[in-house]
Design a protein around this motif. Structure first.
Motif, PDB file in Angstrom:
ATOM      1  N   ASP A  87       0.837  -1.201   0.000  1.00  0.00           N
ATOM      2  CA  ASP A  87       0.000   0.000   0.000  1.00  0.00           C
ATOM      3  C   ASP A  87       0.874   1.254   0.000  1.00  0.00           C
ATOM      4  O   ASP A  87       0.636   2.207  -0.761  1.00  0.00           O
ATOM      5  CB  ASP A  87      -0.915  -0.034   1.221  1.00  0.00           C
ATOM      6  N   ARG A 125      -8.578  -6.738  -0.344  1.00  0.00           N
ATOM      7  CA  ARG A 125      -7.707  -5.597  -0.076  1.00  0.00           C
ATOM      8  C   ARG A 125      -6.721  -5.400  -1.234  1.00  0.00           C
ATOM      9  O   ARG A 125      -6.430  -4.257  -1.610  1.00  0.00           O
ATOM     10  CB  ARG A 125      -6.942  -5.810   1.239  1.00  0.00           C
ATOM     11  N   ASP A 128      -8.534  -3.693  -3.966  1.00  0.00           N
ATOM     12  CA  ASP A 128      -8.745  -2.295  -3.594  1.00  0.00           C
ATOM     13  C   ASP A 128      -7.472  -1.480  -3.808  1.00  0.00           C
ATOM     14  O   ASP A 128      -7.519  -0.333  -4.275  1.00  0.00           O
ATOM     15  CB  ASP A 128      -9.178  -2.188  -2.130  1.00  0.00           C
ATOM     16  N   GLU A 131      -7.053  -0.722  -7.436  1.00  0.00           N
ATOM     17  CA  GLU A 131      -8.047   0.225  -7.953  1.00  0.00           C
ATOM     18  C   GLU A 131      -7.957   1.592  -7.269  1.00  0.00           C
ATOM     19  O   GLU A 131      -7.868   2.628  -7.941  1.00  0.00           O
ATOM     20  CB  GLU A 131      -9.447  -0.360  -7.792  1.00  0.00           C
ATOM     21  N   LYS A 132      -8.012   1.591  -5.937  1.00  0.00           N
ATOM     22  CA  LYS A 132      -8.119   2.861  -5.219  1.00  0.00           C
ATOM     23  C   LYS A 132      -6.780   3.579  -5.082  1.00  0.00           C
ATOM     24  O   LYS A 132      -6.740   4.812  -5.026  1.00  0.00           O
ATOM     25  CB  LYS A 132      -8.735   2.625  -3.845  1.00  0.00           C
ATOM     26  N   ARG A 133      -5.697   2.826  -4.983  1.00  0.00           N
ATOM     27  CA  ARG A 133      -4.382   3.454  -4.871  1.00  0.00           C
ATOM     28  C   ARG A 133      -3.785   3.755  -6.248  1.00  0.00           C
ATOM     29  O   ARG A 133      -3.297   4.838  -6.501  1.00  0.00           O
ATOM     30  CB  ARG A 133      -3.423   2.563  -4.085  1.00  0.00           C
ATOM     31  N   GLY A 135      -5.425   3.281  -9.359  1.00  0.00           N
ATOM     32  CA  GLY A 135      -6.361   3.801 -10.345  1.00  0.00           C
ATOM     33  C   GLY A 135      -6.674   2.853 -11.470  1.00  0.00           C
ATOM     34  O   GLY A 135      -7.235   3.263 -12.499  1.00  0.00           O
ATOM     35  N   ASP A 137      -8.860   0.128 -13.306  1.00  0.00           N
ATOM     36  CA  ASP A 137     -10.255  -0.312 -13.304  1.00  0.00           C
ATOM     37  C   ASP A 137     -10.277  -1.805 -13.629  1.00  0.00           C
ATOM     38  O   ASP A 137     -10.308  -2.201 -14.793  1.00  0.00           O
ATOM     39  CB  ASP A 137     -11.060   0.483 -14.325  1.00  0.00           C
ATOM     40  N   ARG A 163     -14.379  -9.275  -8.741  1.00  0.00           N
ATOM     41  CA  ARG A 163     -13.562  -8.090  -8.961  1.00  0.00           C
ATOM     42  C   ARG A 163     -13.062  -7.985 -10.411  1.00  0.00           C
ATOM     43  O   ARG A 163     -12.255  -7.117 -10.721  1.00  0.00           O
ATOM     44  CB  ARG A 163     -12.384  -8.065  -7.986  1.00  0.00           C
TER      45      ARG A 163
END
Length: 461
Positions: A87, A125, A128, A131-133, A135, A137, A163
């Motif tokens: 992360d 996780r 996530d 995707e969230k860190r 970007g 898709d 996912r």
């Protein structure tokens, strides 16, 4: 294009020198004295079609042939610490890519190790994080994930399917229990079949099954047994790998079963002949059953959904690759870089521990710069090892030169061995069936003297 040699037929070569899946090879990497900042490395790079690779260096067991960056098991809390570090790394890397222009990921992959060593919650996780860190898709791009029979559980597969996973690759290696034991891979066929059933139930579009030939005691009959067992699941892809016994692996530690250099040479020749024979058997068996050959190793079912297909063999290391995790590599047009690499378990554990304690991921630590000559070699190698071959006009448009002019000696040598397809259309440089069979000799023949010297000087650990 026409390649002429004007030289006598060359001496025989060993057909299995090295599996070339990346160039320059990781053993040619060295610590980077300048430790360049990632922000400067990526500042001028195209970012509209990046590839994302996340590496999970954990497995329940380590097979006798495996030299990948992975450790057996994980002490309490290690996977959490590893994901925490992943992360932190993702945040720094995404920041380094900047926002001056759109950043888009066109493909993603989770590899290892065995990503499905993680629990279902940890896989959530991981997705996530991508995707969230970063970007990416995952529901809109091809996502390939590696698994194993023992970790392909229904709850993990459900997460991957939900996912957006489009391709799952499972290492089976052999459906014959005795052969699995000979390869130091503890598994039972019944467990493998059960895992394949769960994968099909998850309805992930592309199933790839890895098989290995050249295992001690393997025969044409037993090889066909494994091939037919795999075909019963109608996998969209099959990879057929020749067995290698690499330094520091379990099989290497068992040592040769013969004494003396002459006896060892005879055994090596017999093994090469066995692998070439089994390769031909496997290739012909798949071609006769509706599969097309993509490379020496990769076979794709002719009616497989092309819009869902995963990365092709040898084409997974294009410029614009972002690798996160201990065993991952990243590729810009000028530098290939990574963290440290090892095979021996003690060294791997130490590197993983260092990774989980790292706070600053803003600089490239280990790698190799790629100059114009290396870029040409890499493009020729990547393209030529594909069954489709290299359109010369494509090479000329990219580099302004002709591959025959850039690499006359290498291509003449391939032609003299019968490795180039003389029936290929004008303007297409393509391997013959014999050339594809000898990809693991042909690929290393394209390595530059500098890369060869660095690989020879590498100190294994």
């Amino acid at each position: 294009m026409t390649i002429t040699t004007g030289t006598p037929a060359p001496a025989a070569v060993r057909p299995y020198e090295s599996y070339v899946y990346a160039y320059p090879h990781k053993t040619a990497y060295r610590p980077l004295a300048d430790r360049p900042a990632l922000r400067s490395l990526w500042a001028a790079e195209p970012k509209d079609a990046l590839s994302l690779y996340l590496h999970l260096p954990f497995c329940e067991v380590r097979c006798g042939f495996c030299n990948l960056f992975t450790r057996i098991g994980a002490p309490e809390g290690l996977t959490t610490r590893y994901l925490d570090a992943l992360d932190r790394q993702a945040l720094v890397v995404r920041e380094a890519l900047g926002d001056d222009e759109p950043v888009r990921f066109a493909a993603a992959a989770f590899g290892g190790g065995t990503p499905t060593f993680l629990t279902a919650a940890e896989l959530e996780r991981l997705c996530d994080l991508a995707e969230k860190r970063m970007g990416a898709d995952l529901s809109a791009v091809p996502l390939s994930v590696e698994t194993s029979p023992s970790t392909a559980t229904a709850d993990r597969l459900a997460v991957l399917a939900d996912r957006g996973t489009t391709r799952i690759s499972i290492g089976v290696q052999s459906f014959v229990d005795e052969e699995a034991r000979a390869a130091v891979r503890p598994q039972r066929r019944a467990d493998v079949e059960a895992a394949l059933g769960r994968i099909r139930d998850a309805r992930i579009p592309v199933l790839n099954i890895d098989l290995i030939y050249g295992i001690d005691g393997q025969t044409e009959r037993s090889w066909l047994t494994s091939l037919d067992a795999a075909l019963a699941w109608r996998p969209e892809e099959l990879y057929l790998y020749p067995l290698y016994v690499r330094p520091l692996t379990g099989l290497h530690r068992l040592g040769p079963v013969v004494a003396g250099p002459e006896a060892e040479a005879r055994e090596q020749t017999a093994w090469d002949e066995q692998r070439l024979r089994l390769y031909a058997v496997g290739r012909d068996h798949l071609l006769a059953r509706g599969y097309e050959q993509v490379s020496m190793r990769m076979f794709r079912r002719s009616d497989a959904p092309r819009e869902q297909e995963g990365p092709s063999d040898h084409a997974c290391q294009t410029d614009g690759m972002i690798g996160l995790g201990c065993g991952a590599r990243s590729y810009t047009s000028a530098l290939h870089y990574s963290l440290d690499y090892a095979v021996e378990m003690r060294e791997i554990r130490s590197i993983i521990d260092d990774f989980t304690a790292t706070e600053d991921f803003s600089r490239a630590e280990v790698g190799r710069y790629v100059d114009a000559d290396e870029a040409r070699r890499r493009h020729l190698l990547q393209s030529l090892l594909q069954a489709a071959g290299l359109p010369v006009a494509e090479y000329r448009a990219r580099f302004g030169t002709d591959p025959g002019a850039d690499f006359p000696a290498e291509l003449a040598g391939f032609a003299a061995r019968g490795w180039l397809d003389t029936s290929a259309p004008d303007g297409l440089l393509r391997l013959s069936p014999s050339g594809l069979a000898h990809s693991d000799a042909l690929g290393p023949a394209l390595f530059s003297p500098g890369v060869r010297a660095a690989m020879a000087a590498y100190e294994r650990k």
